[in-house]
Design a protein around this motif. Structure first.
Motif, PDB file in Angstrom:
ATOM      1  N   HIS A   1       0.881  -1.219   0.024  1.00  0.00           N
ATOM      2  CA  HIS A   1      -0.053  -0.078   0.022  1.00  0.00           C
ATOM      3  C   HIS A   1       0.937   1.149   0.256  1.00  0.00           C
ATOM      4  O   HIS A   1       0.618   2.162  -0.813  1.00  0.00           O
ATOM      5  N   SER A   2       1.784   1.156   0.849  1.00  0.00           N
ATOM      6  CA  SER A   2       2.683   2.544   0.955  1.00  0.00           C
ATOM      7  C   SER A   2       3.966   2.143   1.614  1.00  0.00           C
ATOM      8  O   SER A   2       4.150   1.617   2.815  1.00  0.00           O
ATOM      9  N   PRO A   3       5.126   2.558   0.800  1.00  0.00           N
ATOM     10  CA  PRO A   3       4.815   3.016  -0.512  1.00  0.00           C
ATOM     11  C   PRO A   3       4.516   1.858  -1.555  1.00  0.00           C
ATOM     12  O   PRO A   3       4.588   0.886  -1.389  1.00  0.00           O
ATOM     13  N   TYR A   4       3.680   2.562  -2.436  1.00  0.00           N
ATOM     14  CA  TYR A   4       3.258   1.789  -3.512  1.00  0.00           C
ATOM     15  C   TYR A   4       4.306   0.706  -4.393  1.00  0.00           C
ATOM     16  O   TYR A   4       5.003   1.280  -4.962  1.00  0.00           O
TER      17      TYR A   4
ATOM     18  N   LYS B   1      -4.199  -3.477  -5.546  1.00  0.00           N
ATOM     19  CA  LYS B   1      -4.096  -2.792  -4.295  1.00  0.00           C
ATOM     20  C   LYS B   1      -3.986  -3.500  -3.201  1.00  0.00           C
ATOM     21  O   LYS B   1      -4.759  -4.541  -3.408  1.00  0.00           O
TER      22      LYS B   1
ATOM     23  N   ARG C   1      -2.876  -1.973   5.081  1.00  0.00           N
ATOM     24  CA  ARG C   1      -2.078  -0.528   5.060  1.00  0.00           C
ATOM     25  C   ARG C   1      -0.728  -0.858   5.526  1.00  0.00           C
ATOM     26  O   ARG C   1       0.343  -0.166   5.207  1.00  0.00           O
TER      27      ARG C   1
END
Length: 330
Positions: free
Chosen positions: A202-205, A301, A305
């Motif tokens: 999710h982050s960083p993608y 996706k 998270r």
């Protein structure tokens, strides 16, 4: 122990935004390179299990799903089982130091040969419901170079109409890891296929697609589900693409089973452990027979998270029996 070499896999693809929480990307060609594989032999040079089965089982040993159960004293009343497919089971054995010994139930979903991977290497025996011992077909050590998390594999021929007692011990350790895998018609180079692993953070993608290129097309059934082995799918999208030389790639779309983008309740987290078939762009339905030599799996996706979401899909020649993921239509 000898190691045999065989040619393996790589593949195609692209994706579209279909709902909130989903993102799209442009089309891509069918690409990839083949990988070399190995198979386990016994001391006499007889093939015991195909390399793909070892790799697949090692993957579950590392990434799960995981389950725990307690064995019962045998002979005696046995009621716990290790029936869940493609699962790393930790079985606690009754007994005392150095003499741990117990049994669990196992009922195969199909008839055929099954590999029982264990760690540590403990004696493994199988008895049918009448108490008769089932003869071993073969067995072999699993070298650390093939999988450091598994030590041994024992192969038995089993019937789907029977419920067996899987007996471990006597053993030094009070627990044993066991992964049971169907070996298809024979278990040694008889079942070609593609093992596709795709992941996204999710982050960083970041995203890694799973690709496979076979030497020739195989018939297979369009999967009804794609298992998530780490992280969570949420309600995001995955895409399976496949093609054969000279033909357009078929794209099949799957939706995460959760109702929300980022599941937080136990119920929604459990729902997000799979992608469920929605449609194929050429009208094929789940369970329909197709043929291809190039495959690609993409997840768009992460529904988690904080962790990487990874989907793992095994596509196998439909002329083989039983080694596909439970999500694949048989």
């Amino acid at each position: 122990m000898n190691l045999l070499r065989v040619v393996g896999a790589v593949g195609p693809f692209a994706l579209v935004a279909l709902a909130s929480c989903s993102s799209g990307s442009g089309g891509a060609g069918l690409e990839g390179t083949a990988s070399k594989r190995q198979a386990l032999d016994d001391d006499a040079g007889q093939c015991v299990v195909d390399d793909g089965v070892v790799e697949h089982s090692c993957h579950h040993a590392s990434d799960g799903p995981f389950a725990s159960t307690t064995a019962q004293v045998y002979p005696g009343n046995v009621f716990n089982d290790v029936n869940a497919p493609h699962t790393s089971h930790t079985v606690t054995l009754p007994g005392t130091a150095g003499q741990y010994h117990g049994a669990v139930l196992y009922q195969p979903a199909v008839s055929g040969k099954f590999g029982f991977f264990t760690a540590p290497n403990v004696p493994v025996a199988i008895f049918d419901s009448a108490g008769n011992a089932v003869a071993k077909d073969n067995e072999a050590d699993v070298p650390a170079t093939a999988c450091a998390l598994l030590n041994h594999v024992t192969v038995f021929s089993l019937l789907e109409t029977e419920t067996y007692r899987l007996v471990f011990g006597p053993a030094v350790d009070a627990s044993v890891r066991v992964i049971v895998e169907s070996l298809g018609a024979g278990g040694c180079h008889s079942c070609e296929g593609a093992d596709l692993e795709a992941s996204v953070t999710h982050s960083p993608y970041s995203r890694t697609d799973g690709k496979s290129q076979l030497e020739h097309p195989i018939p297979f059934d369009v999967p009804s589900e794609i298992p998530v082995i780490s992280g969570n799918a949420g309600n995001h999208w995955a895409r399976l693409s496949f093609a054969k030389a000279g033909a357009r790639a078929v794209r099949c779309y799957y939706r995460g089973g959760a109702d929300v983008c980022f599941p937080s309740t136990p119920e929604q987290i459990e729902k997000g452990k799979r992608y469920v078939f929605e449609y194929c762009d050429n009208g094929l339905s789940a369970g329909a027979r197709a043929e291809a030599d190039r495959f690609e799996l993409r997840v768009t996706k992460s529904g988690d998270r904080t962790a990487k979401t990874t989907a793992d899909l095994e596509i196998e020649d439909a002329t083989c029996h039983g080694h596909g993921h439970e999500g694949a239509a048989k």
